[in-house]
Structure formats: structure tokens, C-alpha cells
Design a protein around this motif. Structure first.
Motif, PDB file in Angstrom:
ATOM      1  N   PHE A 219       5.559   2.670 -12.596  1.00  0.00           N
ATOM      2  CA  PHE A 219       4.268   2.041 -12.327  1.00  0.00           C
ATOM      3  C   PHE A 219       3.400   2.966 -11.473  1.00  0.00           C
TER       4      PHE A 219
ATOM      5  N   LYS B 108       1.579   0.918 -16.377  1.00  0.00           N
ATOM      6  CA  LYS B 108       3.032   0.836 -16.271  1.00  0.00           C
ATOM      7  C   LYS B 108       3.667   1.395 -17.536  1.00  0.00           C
TER       8      LYS B 108
ATOM      9  N   GLN C  26      -4.767   1.367  -4.273  1.00  0.00           N
ATOM     10  CA  GLN C  26      -5.131   0.553  -3.122  1.00  0.00           C
ATOM     11  C   GLN C  26      -6.467   1.033  -2.584  1.00  0.00           C
TER      12      GLN C  26
ATOM     13  N   LEU D 255       2.418  -6.392   3.620  1.00  0.00           N
ATOM     14  CA  LEU D 255       2.040  -6.777   2.271  1.00  0.00           C
ATOM     15  C   LEU D 255       3.101  -7.675   1.661  1.00  0.00           C
TER      16      LEU D 255
ATOM     17  N   LEU E 240      -2.351  -3.053  -9.886  1.00  0.00           N
ATOM     18  CA  LEU E 240      -1.677  -2.273 -10.918  1.00  0.00           C
ATOM     19  C   LEU E 240      -2.686  -1.473 -11.741  1.00  0.00           C
TER      20      LEU E 240
ATOM     21  N   TYR F 130       0.097   2.168  -8.882  1.00  0.00           N
ATOM     22  CA  TYR F 130      -0.772   1.188  -8.250  1.00  0.00           C
ATOM     23  C   TYR F 130      -1.889   1.926  -7.507  1.00  0.00           C
TER      24      TYR F 130
ATOM     25  N   GLN G 112       3.519  -1.322   5.495  1.00  0.00           N
ATOM     26  CA  GLN G 112       2.898  -0.095   5.047  1.00  0.00           C
ATOM     27  C   GLN G 112       2.396   0.673   6.250  1.00  0.00           C
TER      28      GLN G 112
ATOM     29  N   PHE H 299      -0.261   4.857  -5.452  1.00  0.00           N
ATOM     30  CA  PHE H 299       1.178   4.773  -5.226  1.00  0.00           C
ATOM     31  C   PHE H 299       1.924   4.745  -6.546  1.00  0.00           C
TER      32      PHE H 299
ATOM     33  N   PHE I  71       0.430  -8.224  -5.702  1.00  0.00           N
ATOM     34  CA  PHE I  71       0.315  -8.105  -4.256  1.00  0.00           C
ATOM     35  C   PHE I  71      -0.787  -8.992  -3.672  1.00  0.00           C
ATOM     36  N   GLY I  72      -0.539  -9.437  -2.450  1.00  0.00           N
ATOM     37  CA  GLY I  72      -1.575 -10.080  -1.674  1.00  0.00           C
ATOM     38  C   GLY I  72      -2.463  -9.039  -1.018  1.00  0.00           C
TER      39      GLY I  72
ATOM     40  N   LEU J  59       5.194   2.211   1.163  1.00  0.00           N
ATOM     41  CA  LEU J  59       5.630   0.826   1.371  1.00  0.00           C
ATOM     42  C   LEU J  59       7.140   0.808   1.576  1.00  0.00           C
TER      43      LEU J  59
ATOM     44  N   GLU K 146       5.865  -6.643 -13.487  1.00  0.00           N
ATOM     45  CA  GLU K 146       5.217  -5.938 -12.380  1.00  0.00           C
ATOM     46  C   GLU K 146       5.220  -6.814 -11.145  1.00  0.00           C
ATOM     47  N   GLN K 147       4.925  -6.198 -10.011  1.00  0.00           N
ATOM     48  CA  GLN K 147       4.756  -6.952  -8.775  1.00  0.00           C
ATOM     49  C   GLN K 147       3.266  -7.185  -8.543  1.00  0.00           C
TER      50      GLN K 147
ATOM     51  N   LEU L 119      -2.405  -3.908  -3.184  1.00  0.00           N
ATOM     52  CA  LEU L 119      -2.221  -2.976  -4.293  1.00  0.00           C
ATOM     53  C   LEU L 119      -2.556  -3.651  -5.622  1.00  0.00           C
TER      54      LEU L 119
END
Lengths: 114, 113
Positions: B34, B49, B38, A90, B46, B36, A37, B90, A105-106, A43, A102-103, B44
């Protein structure tokens, strides 16, 4: 709750060093991803993996490699760090067979290469 | 390949005012959409969606978004923002047959008192 952890929040390395960034997820997800990022660029996908020992290049794989020996762990390797690899990294995971799609994230690793 | 455009890189707004963050995508196939958020120095999270069904989607923290297929847009809205909404947002798109995501460049929302 799904948890994605990254080995370091902040990392400072020297030019030419080999750098390992580790990511671990605890939800048995098949897919794992590494992004970088940068301000104004959003991203960008470096590599992703949809199974153990499987990997595919993303949009910006040059200068990076990955390793996935176990389902829960996905490592990003900078073979010879350069200053233009200073960035936020990320990690994310997801399950294509899951209902949420969905994804997750850390927290990210902010890498500085000097 | 997919592309996602977030038209505004920064959006300043006063507290309790409404806000809309714009997102457009290009795709010839059906997609999942989606948003997101941050917060500083975090990953990130959610917000909401769209997978199918109603085109108006409600998410966390009072945010909602509307999917408009004909305009290929998925704009995020909140009727009254708080200082705590200051963050970067995002938009992301994923095609049905992949689990690969495409992200926009982000919109920084700055809520002023």
C-alpha cells in the motif's frame, strides 16, 4: 464511505494524568488499531484488537492500555502520562473479510503532555 | 518480522516534474502493498494498493506504483507533480495471513513552484 472518528484533534495533559483517547468506526470492522506517529519514525503500532474484548500488543505497548467493549469503539489509555508520550495518535480500522483489505484512518489526536 | 524501508526522508521537486518515491520491504511470504498520503494535520488516506494481478497499479491523483517481487520493491511514481501533492507519503506492507500493517518511516514530498 467508511468513517473513523477520534474524540479530540488536540489535547493537552499534565504529567501523571490518566488520559483516554477514543476512536469510533461506523463500518462494522472487526479490526481496530492504535498507532503513534513521530517525525522520522513513521507509524508505530501500540495495540490492536481483532474482536470485542480481544487485544494484542503491538511494537510499543509500554505505558499504554486499551479497551474494546463494543465493536465500533476502541479506546487508548495512558495510565500515567509522561512527556515522552507527546505525539500524534492515529486510530485505524479494517475488515479481514472485506475485499479491500486496507486500513482506514481517523484524523489523529495530537497529544501534548506538559 | 516485516520491515519497510523508505530510502528518502525528503524529496524536493519542481512543479510539473516527474517524481519517484522509493519503498523496499523484507518478507519471506507473499504480501499486500500500500501507499498512503498524509496532508498536514490529517490522518492517512489510501493512494493505491497491490493485492494481486498486474504489477503496475494505478491510484488516485495520477499516482502509480510498480510491484517488483524479485527486488522486493514498490516504488511510487507520478509523471508530473502539482503543488497540491506536497504531503508525506507512507509505504505499508501487510502479510496475507494477518491484518497487521508495517509502515515505512515516510517520505516528505515538497513540490516547489
Amino acid at each position: 464511505d467508511v468513517k473513523v472518528t477520534q474524540s479530540s484533534r488536540y489535547l493537552v495533559k499534565r504529567t501523571g494524568e490518566k488520559v483516554f483517547l477514543e476512536c469510533v468506526q461506523d463500518m462494522d470492522h472487526e479490526n481496530m488499531f492504535w498507532y503513534r506517529q513521530d517525525p522520522g519514525l513513521g507509524l508505530r503500532l501500540i495495540y490492536f484488537s481483532y474482536d470485542v474484548k480481544m487485544k494484542e500488543k503491538g511494537d510499543i505497548p509500554e505505558g499504554y492500555s486499551v479497551s474494546r467493549e463494543k465493536k465500533e469503539r476502541f479506546s487508548l489509555i495512558l495510565e500515567s502520562a509522561s512527556t515522552n508520550q507527546t505525539s500524534m495518535y492515529l486510530c485505524a480500522s479494517s475488515s479481514p473479510s472485506g475485499s479491500s483489505y486496507e486500513q482506514y484512518f481517523g484524523p489523529g489526536t495530537r497529544l501534548t503532555v506538559t | 518480522a516485516q520491515s519497510v524501508t523508505q530510502l528518502d526522508s525528503q524529496v524536493p521537486v519542481f512543479e510539473e516534474a516527474p517524481v519517484e518515491l522509493r519503498c523496499n520491504y523484507s518478507s519471506s511470504v507473499s504480501v499486500y502493498l500500500f501507499w498512503y498520503v498524509q496532508y498536514p494535520n490529517q490522518g492517512l488516506q489510501l493512494l493505491l494498493k497491490y493485492l494481486s494481478g498486474s504489477t503496475l497499479v494505478k491510484g488516485i491523483n495520477g499516482f502509480e506504483a510498480e510491484f517488483n517481487k524479485s527486488q522486493t520493491s514498490f516504488h511510487l511514481r507520478k509523471p508530473s507533480v502539482h503543488i497540491s501533492d506536497t504531503a508525506e507519503y507512507f509505504c505499508a506492507v501487510s502479510e496475507y495471513n494477518f491484518n497487521k500493517f508495517y509502515f515505512g518511516s515516510g517520505t516528505k514530498l515538497n513540490v516547489k513552484p
